[in-house]
Write an enzyme that holds these catalytic residues in place. Structure first.
Site, PDB file in Angstrom:
ATOM      1  N   ASP A  27     -35.087  -7.772 -30.614  1.00  0.00           N
ATOM      2  CA  ASP A  27     -36.352  -7.220 -30.450  1.00  0.00           C
ATOM      3  C   ASP A  27     -37.491  -8.373 -30.412  1.00  0.00           C
ATOM      4  O   ASP A  27     -37.371  -9.297 -30.578  1.00  0.00           O
ATOM      5  CB  ASP A  27     -36.991  -6.687 -31.957  1.00  0.00           C
ATOM      6  CG  ASP A  27     -38.286  -5.759 -32.111  1.00  0.00           C
ATOM      7  OD1 ASP A  27     -38.516  -5.223 -30.858  1.00  0.00           O
ATOM      8  OD2 ASP A  27     -38.810  -5.412 -33.053  1.00  0.00           O
ATOM      9  N   ASN A  75     -36.782   5.229 -28.400  1.00  0.00           N
ATOM     10  CA  ASN A  75     -37.325   4.556 -27.077  1.00  0.00           C
ATOM     11  C   ASN A  75     -37.726   5.133 -26.118  1.00  0.00           C
ATOM     12  O   ASN A  75     -38.299   4.746 -25.239  1.00  0.00           O
ATOM     13  CB  ASN A  75     -36.303   3.070 -26.831  1.00  0.00           C
ATOM     14  CG  ASN A  75     -36.367   2.166 -27.956  1.00  0.00           C
ATOM     15  OD1 ASN A  75     -35.315   1.590 -27.743  1.00  0.00           O
ATOM     16  ND2 ASN A  75     -37.446   1.909 -28.494  1.00  0.00           N
TER      17      ASN A  75
END
Ligand code: IPE
Ligand code: IPE
Ligand code: MG
Length: 246
Positions: A27, A75
């Protein structure tokens, strides 16, 4: 190509106590790019170097499985251009890296759903990489792509029903054996980069007893040294699995 950056393993890392399975939430790509005035997508591109370096680091210390979170079932909520970039990027990454990984003895596998939103050309490349490397034994690189921990459990439950398993025969073993990769041990260590302290639907079933290590480093800056550091943190933890110290 072999390891472009062979690096000594620190003496302080106990080589007889290396986690068998490490999982990583990669991330911070967007923030990495934004901090340099670049579009978010540049951050995803820069994450490739991190992934390759960490893979070599994992190989060097003898990790047997490395699961990386590349695209979550959530996502899809991102802008269409970013989603499209991520599809192309992950396909390209496989095309660029599969032979090198194959030469290193890495088996490439995938966890996630193959729904209609994943372009055919991407799934074709996934199949090709998996087929090429399926006999490799040194390490498994499991790419969580269109992966959600809840979706994985839902898929396992649907499979139980299709298998006509009666209710009184449904136990943890029956569920586990229907997860995406039941042959992989549960992750011993889960790392999340970029200073976010959450799970974001990663490996919900499998991480029941994983050690969690969070770091502020943004994924594109993460290197094998950071992996080694996380492994050393893991080695200082005391795992109890619900029991008591003897
Ligand atoms: C992680 O980086 C990569 C994916 C989720 C595909 P992000 O894109 O989430 O980066 P941040 O968290 O916005 O910085
Ligand atoms: C988790 O990161 C998914 C991947 C790294 C692929 P996100 O950036 O999508 O997670 P949230 O939205 O911050 O929880
Ligand atoms: Mg993020």
């Amino acid at each position: 190509m072999s390891d472009p950056r062979p690096t000594p393993i620190p003496d302080s890392l106990e080589q007889d106590n290396v986690p068998r399975h490490v999982a990583v939430v990669m991330d911070g790509n967007g923030r990495w790019a934004q901090r340099q005035g670049l579009p978010r997508t540049e951050g995803h591109g820069a994450g490739e170097v991190a992934l390759v370096d960490v893979t070599y680091g994992a190989l060097a210390v003898g990790v047997k499985a490395l699961t990386v979170y590349a695209f979550s079932t959530e996502n899809w909520r991102r802008p269409i251009d970013e989603v499209r970039y991520l599809m192309d990027f992950n396909q390209g990454l496989l095309q660029r890296r599969q032979h090198e990984l194959h030469d290193e003895g890495v088996r490439i596998t995938f966890s996630g759903r193959r729904d209609w939103r994943v372009p055919r050309r991407v799934t074709r490349n996934m199949d090709e990489a998996a087929e090429l490397t399926k006999r490799n034994k040194r390490m498994t690189l499991n790419i969580a792509f269109n992966y959600g921990g809840r979706a994985e459990i839902v898929d396992a439950v649907q499979q139980l029903v299709r298998d006509n398993v009666p209710a009184n025969k449904i136990d943890e073993k029956a569920i586990r054996s229907r997860l995406y990769h039941p042959e992989l041990p549960d992750p011993d260590l889960v790392i999340r980069t970029s200073g976010e302290y959450r799970i974001s639907n990663f490996l919900l079933w499998e991480m029941a007893y994983s050690e969690l290590v969070f770091t502020e480093v943004l994924w594109p800056d993460f290197r094998r040294e950071d992996l080694f550091e996380a492994i050393e943190v893991f080695q200082r933890r005391e795992r109890r699995f619900g029991g008591v110290d003897q």
